[in-house]
Design a protein around this motif. Structure first.
Motif, mmCIF file in Angstrom:
data_model
loop_
_atom_site.group_PDB
_atom_site.id
_atom_site.type_symbol
_atom_site.label_atom_id
_atom_site.label_comp_id
_atom_site.label_asym_id
_atom_site.label_seq_id
_atom_site.Cartn_x
_atom_site.Cartn_y
_atom_site.Cartn_z
ATOM 1 N N MET A 89 0.830 -1.209 0.000
ATOM 2 C CA MET A 89 0.000 0.000 0.000
ATOM 3 C C MET A 89 0.860 1.252 0.000
ATOM 4 S SD MET A 89 -3.251 -0.787 2.220
ATOM 5 C CE MET A 89 -4.236 -2.215 1.841
ATOM 6 N N LEU A 105 -10.785 -6.502 9.403
ATOM 7 C CA LEU A 105 -9.531 -5.993 8.840
ATOM 8 C C LEU A 105 -9.665 -5.470 7.404
ATOM 9 C CD1 LEU A 105 -6.729 -8.349 10.209
ATOM 10 C CD2 LEU A 105 -6.974 -5.901 10.602
ATOM 11 N N PHE A 118 -7.650 -2.271 5.711
ATOM 12 C CA PHE A 118 -6.872 -2.253 4.462
ATOM 13 C C PHE A 118 -7.343 -1.116 3.564
ATOM 14 C CE2 PHE A 118 -6.567 -7.190 4.707
ATOM 15 C CZ PHE A 118 -5.672 -7.077 5.754
ATOM 16 N N ARG A 132 3.273 -4.161 13.129
ATOM 17 C CA ARG A 132 4.346 -4.292 12.136
ATOM 18 C C ARG A 132 3.786 -4.678 10.771
ATOM 19 N NH1 ARG A 132 7.118 -6.731 16.354
ATOM 20 N NH2 ARG A 132 6.647 -8.819 15.577
ATOM 21 N N GLU A 133 2.809 -5.588 10.783
ATOM 22 C CA GLU A 133 2.217 -6.054 9.526
ATOM 23 C C GLU A 133 1.509 -4.928 8.776
ATOM 24 O OE1 GLU A 133 1.549 -9.545 8.099
ATOM 25 O OE2 GLU A 133 3.559 -9.520 8.995
ATOM 26 N N MET A 175 5.583 -4.052 7.420
ATOM 27 C CA MET A 175 4.704 -3.095 6.744
ATOM 28 C C MET A 175 3.891 -3.809 5.667
ATOM 29 S SD MET A 175 4.880 0.424 7.021
ATOM 30 C CE MET A 175 4.650 1.873 5.997
ATOM 31 N N LEU A 176 2.614 -3.490 5.637
ATOM 32 C CA LEU A 176 1.717 -4.139 4.680
ATOM 33 C C LEU A 176 2.039 -3.687 3.267
ATOM 34 C CD1 LEU A 176 -0.980 -5.789 4.330
ATOM 35 C CD2 LEU A 176 -2.106 -3.581 4.369
ATOM 36 N N ALA A 177 2.317 -4.667 2.420
ATOM 37 C CA ALA A 177 2.530 -4.318 1.018
ATOM 38 C C ALA A 177 1.172 -3.987 0.418
ATOM 39 C CB ALA A 177 3.158 -5.494 0.285
ATOM 40 N N GLN A 178 1.173 -3.296 -0.686
ATOM 41 C CA GLN A 178 -0.071 -2.963 -1.363
ATOM 42 C C GLN A 178 -0.846 -4.247 -1.643
ATOM 43 O OE1 GLN A 178 -0.031 0.149 -4.332
ATOM 44 N NE2 GLN A 178 -0.566 -1.398 -5.833
ATOM 45 N N ILE A 179 -2.173 -4.211 -1.396
ATOM 46 C CA ILE A 179 -2.973 -5.406 -1.675
ATOM 47 C C ILE A 179 -2.918 -5.674 -3.166
ATOM 48 C CG2 ILE A 179 -5.294 -6.370 -1.795
ATOM 49 C CD1 ILE A 179 -5.976 -5.186 0.741
ATOM 50 N N TYR A 193 -4.564 -7.237 -6.133
ATOM 51 C CA TYR A 193 -5.822 -7.803 -6.597
ATOM 52 C C TYR A 193 -5.515 -8.685 -7.801
ATOM 53 C CZ TYR A 193 -7.877 -4.331 -3.547
ATOM 54 O OH TYR A 193 -8.203 -3.592 -2.459
ATOM 55 N N ARG A 225 -9.288 -9.015 -0.385
ATOM 56 C CA ARG A 225 -9.068 -8.354 0.910
ATOM 57 C C ARG A 225 -9.311 -9.314 2.050
ATOM 58 N NH1 ARG A 225 -12.731 -3.348 -0.822
ATOM 59 N NH2 ARG A 225 -11.161 -2.042 -1.815
ATOM 60 N N LEU A 255 -6.554 -11.944 2.675
ATOM 61 C CA LEU A 255 -5.407 -11.357 3.359
ATOM 62 C C LEU A 255 -5.724 -11.148 4.842
ATOM 63 C CD1 LEU A 255 -2.569 -10.194 2.925
ATOM 64 C CD2 LEU A 255 -3.630 -7.963 2.577
ATOM 65 N N ALA A 256 -6.977 -10.710 5.103
ATOM 66 C CA ALA A 256 -7.377 -10.443 6.489
ATOM 67 C C ALA A 256 -7.326 -11.717 7.323
ATOM 68 C CB ALA A 256 -8.776 -9.842 6.518
ATOM 69 N N TRP A 257 -7.778 -12.827 6.747
ATOM 70 C CA TRP A 257 -7.750 -14.067 7.518
ATOM 71 C C TRP A 257 -6.342 -14.559 7.767
ATOM 72 C CZ3 TRP A 257 -12.540 -15.372 4.411
ATOM 73 C CH2 TRP A 257 -13.676 -15.145 5.194
ATOM 74 N N MET A 277 -3.841 -12.714 8.127
ATOM 75 C CA MET A 277 -3.290 -11.860 9.177
ATOM 76 C C MET A 277 -3.867 -12.250 10.533
ATOM 77 S SD MET A 277 -2.832 -7.841 8.608
ATOM 78 C CE MET A 277 -1.849 -7.783 7.142
ATOM 79 N N GLU A 278 -5.177 -12.539 10.556
ATOM 80 C CA GLU A 278 -5.804 -12.913 11.821
ATOM 81 C C GLU A 278 -5.162 -14.172 12.392
ATOM 82 O OE1 GLU A 278 -10.361 -13.130 13.308
ATOM 83 O OE2 GLU A 278 -9.514 -15.017 12.612
ATOM 84 N N GLN A 308 -2.222 -15.098 12.128
ATOM 85 C CA GLN A 308 -0.900 -14.814 12.695
ATOM 86 C C GLN A 308 -0.965 -14.119 14.042
ATOM 87 O OE1 GLN A 308 0.296 -12.841 9.097
ATOM 88 N NE2 GLN A 308 2.012 -14.262 8.837
#
Lengths: 210, 75, 487
Positions: A1, A136, A140, A173-174, C1-5, C7, C89, C92-94, C96-97, C99
């Protein structure tokens, strides 16, 4: 992002509003959204899905009461209140619940359009700890939109009763944005949230002026 | 693959896809966490369909329940 | 840091296309106009966001190009773009959850789960619903609030406050008309304030107390799912249950809450039904109080209003074009409400309500005073009298309909007052109660209706409601007389 761009877009408390408008008729910003007093103060918006405790947090932050209940859709209008964080006067906006940046109902549109037409110094995304994974995607979207966001994981008390544990440092961090855990109804974590907001606002203003 | 509306109550199954031409309905279901790949439980079907996805519980009407398709592995 | 999603490729291509189309057409880059990023704007346009599309509609060529890009993307994906975007989206959210969140594998069933099952199971759920209606609404608000409390406070006013006010005013103000403004039969204190505090306050307070309890417990979404099928027949969905139940407290608040409904059509139908057939707490409280001695009359009134609600709702749904409302609602866990929160909430609602009505009640007193002083009041009542008589009601009821124009609750309070002075017959009470219930929404509600639905729609609704209310009253009186029924 495109998070590295966020600070550039921030309107700090003393920065002049941008007056530029599109030459063509469409995509024009509504005029009435910027009022005289909103220019001076640091602006904070509370956003999130329905029934996650935005209004409870709003009451806790501002001391003004707005109705709170245990069903989605109690808040249908935007409520505005004020608080101060340290020396900093802050205007807080409570919004109706929204599931994503793409609105389904009228009250979701109220919340979304606010983000689309008004700039905030901080957007606090309030989520229910029990349903983190489901919420989440909105985080995003806020990051994707380049909005200066903080994630507030609320209802930690209820999650703990279910035996759920969350690691906010890892999430921070993520995501690359500040993450705070709290239980606004029990007044737990509200002060930490305030501290993080203050930190966030000042660091953004600094990086903007240098 | 079968519609959620014909799943037995109390059985856990996996959402296969959402079949509807209504964009708003897809958005609503996704907002409540009903997406392909998630485990879903049908808790009851009358007077409304009640489903549980993860820790979220939601009520939907028959038309909506018909547009959710599950793998049908539980039957 | 979250990379750009990231798609799916088809989406990314469409996004790039839309981004360049938008910046080409709109000389200044978009992110100077909106505080959100260009990518985010493109995503919204891609998903046909109504606000942004409205602005694009002035440019047909641009629109066509965007439509084409969306079509290509959805064909390549084999599913709507909205679904593909949400899926990426959510996945990715799951991840992350997984983790960051740990939960116990086996959780014991809490008590609230058992209670939840009971409230939504049709076999136990409907009896629970009736139980709550009977004890919470009828017994607590109807009998205790509108009966016991109103009688006590009203008697206190009549015996201790009104005589004192009348006496003081009589001694310090020499001029009779000015005395009447403050005291005596229609004075600001002896009528306006008395109506507000002795008749309206107890009913509204008990209703809001009960409603707050239901709200905080999480029962209302369960009520919605229980009633969804019934509401479908009148063009609404279970979502509309909450505004309707709130309307039984205050229609003005409820009209505002119709915003939570999904379609324009559903909002229109529920606003209309709120205005026509949902009495506010003060109204039905007073009516229940008046008819409590005559259970048959009470049942007839309640049944009649319910039939009007369903039949008019059904017909409106048949006549109105538009998409039928679907039903979806998140069901939050049941919680034991905190007593303090209920009290605060009831207090805040009461405060809102009172700041809303006190000025109107005072104004109503002043207007009536002015009307009586100039003779205008008598003239208007003279105009209303033939209608009143046609309904089989004594001429003294005419002013009450006039009060009803100001406030629903004011009219109801007037009816209460009138019943104290001259005993109306059961039939007359029923007819008056029906007309007052159906008849015009109060000024505050009309204001909100105009704000939410526009002036034209509101006027059309009012133009239907007023004649309809009197006609129904006429019809009921006529039928009861013909059939020889007397309550």
């Amino acid at each position: 992002m495109q998070c590295n761009k966020c600070p550039m877009k921030l309107k700090c408390s003393d920065s002049p509003r941008q007056k530029k408008r599109g030459l063509l008729g469409f995509f024009r910003k509504k005029k009435e959204t910027t009022t005289a007093e909103s220019v001076k103060m640091t602006q904070i918006a509370l956003v999130g899905m329905p029934n996650v405790g935005k209004s409870v947090l709003f009451n806790g932050l501002t001391g003004t009461y707005v109705t709170v209940s245990n069903y989605p859709g109690t808040t249908v209008e935007v409520s505005r209140g004020q608080t101060s964080i340290g020396e900093l006067p802050v205007a807080v906006v409570d919004t109706p619940g929204m599931y994503s940046l793409l609105p389904i109902t009228e009250e979701e549109k109220v919340a979304r359009d606010l983000l689309l037409f008004q700039s905030f110094d901080v957007v606090i995304h309030v989520v229910d700890a029990k349903n983190l994974g489901r919420m989440l995607p909105l985080t995003f979207q806020l990051i994707e939109a380049g909005l200066p966001s903080i994630l507030a994981i609320n209802m930690m008390d209820e999650a703990q009763q279910l035996g759920i544990e969350i690691n906010p440092e890892y999430l921070e961090r993520e995501l690359g944005i500040p993450v705070v855990t709290m239980a606004a109804a029990a007044n737990f974590g509200v002060n930490e949230l305030k501290a993080r907001v203050a930190e966030y606002v000042s660091s953004n203003c600094l990086s903007r002026s240098y | 693959m079968m519609a959620l509306s014909s799943l037995k109550t109390g059985k856990i199954d996996t959402v296969a896809c959402l079949k509807t031409s209504d964009d708003a309905m897809i958005r609503k279901l996704m907002a409540m966490g009903v997406l392909p790949g998630v485990s879903i439980t049908l808790e009851q079907r009358f007077p409304s369909y009640i489903v549980k996805v993860g820790r979220t519980r939601a009520a939907v009407d028959r038309e909506t329940a018909k547009s959710i398709y599950v793998d049908g592995a539980a039957n | 840091m979250l990379a750009q999603i990231a798609y799916p490729e088809a989406i990314e291509k469409a996004l790039a296309e839309i981004e360049s189309l938008l910046s080409r057409e709109n000389k200044l880059s978009l992110d100077n106009i909106y505080p959100i990023s260009r990518r985010s704007l493109a995503l919204l346009v891609l998903q046909k966001d109504p606000t942004l599309w409205e602005r694009l509609e002035q440019n047909d060529k641009l629109l066509a190009e965007i439509e084409a890009a969306i079509l290509i993307a959805s064909e390549q994906l084999g599913e709507p773009v909205t679904a593909a975007i949400a899926s990426s989206r959510q996945q990715l959210a799951w991840q992350m959850e997984q983790q960051v969140l740990r939960e116990p594998s086996e959780a014991k069933t809490p008590l609230s789960e058992t209670i939840h099952k009971l409230t939504v199971n049709p076999i136990t759920g409907f009896p629970i619903l009736v139980f709550i209606l009977y004890f919470g609404v009828y017994k607590f608000v109807g009998e205790f609030g509108a009966g016991t409390l109103v009688d006590t406070i009203e008697t206190f006013f009549e015996e201790n406050i009104n005589p004192v006010v009348n006496q003081i005013v009589a001694t310090i103000i020499p001029w009779q008309p000015l005395q009447d403004l403050i005291a005596n039969d229609y004075g600001i204190i002896t009528l306006g304030i008395r109506y507000a505090t002795a008749i309206v306050l107890p009913v509204v307070a008990t209703y809001f107390l009960m409603f707050s309890f239901l709200e905080d417990s999480g029962y209302l979404p369960r009520l919605s799912l229980m009633l969804d099928r019934l509401f479908k027949s009148i063009g609404l969905s279970g979502r509309a249950v909450i505004p309707m139940v709130l309307g039984l407290g205050c229609d003005t608040m409820a009209t505002l809450v119709t915003r939570t409904l999904e379609t324009k059509r559903e909002r229109l139908i529920s606003t209309f039904l709120l205005a026509l057939a949902v009495p506010c707490a003060a109204q039905w409280g007073v009516i229940v109080g008046l008819l409590a001695q005559k259970p048959a009359a009470l049942l007839f009134w309640a049944g009649f209003i319910t039939v009007v609600f369903i039949v008019v709702g059904y017909l409106t749904a048949q006549l109105l074009p538009g998409k039928k409302a679907g039903f979806y609602m998140e069901i939050p866990p049941l919680r034991l409400p905190k007593f303090k929160n209920i009290l605060i909430k009831t207090y805040v609602r009461m405060k809102w309500y009172f700041f809303e009505i006190i000025p109107l009640f005072i104004w109503a007193s002043v207007l009536i005073w002015f009307g009586r002083l100039t003779g205008l009041f008598e003239q208007i009542i003279g105009l209303l009298e033939p209608i009143t008589l046609a309904l089989g009601l004594p001429e003294q009821v005419a002013p009450i309909f006039l009060y009803g124009f100001f406030r629903r609750d004011y009219g109801a309070a007037g009816l209460f007052d009138l019943q104290q002075q001259l005993a109306l017959s059961g039939n007359q009470l029923v007819v008056a109660a029906i007309v007052l219930t159906l008849f015009l929404p109060c000024i505050a509600q009309v204001q909100i209706m105009i704000k939410e639905q526009g002036l034209k729609t509101t006027l059309a609704m009012i133009a239907f409601i007023i004649p309809f209310a009197f006609f129904m009253g006429y019809l009921v009186n006529f039928s009861l007389t013909i059939l020889g029924v007397s309550f």
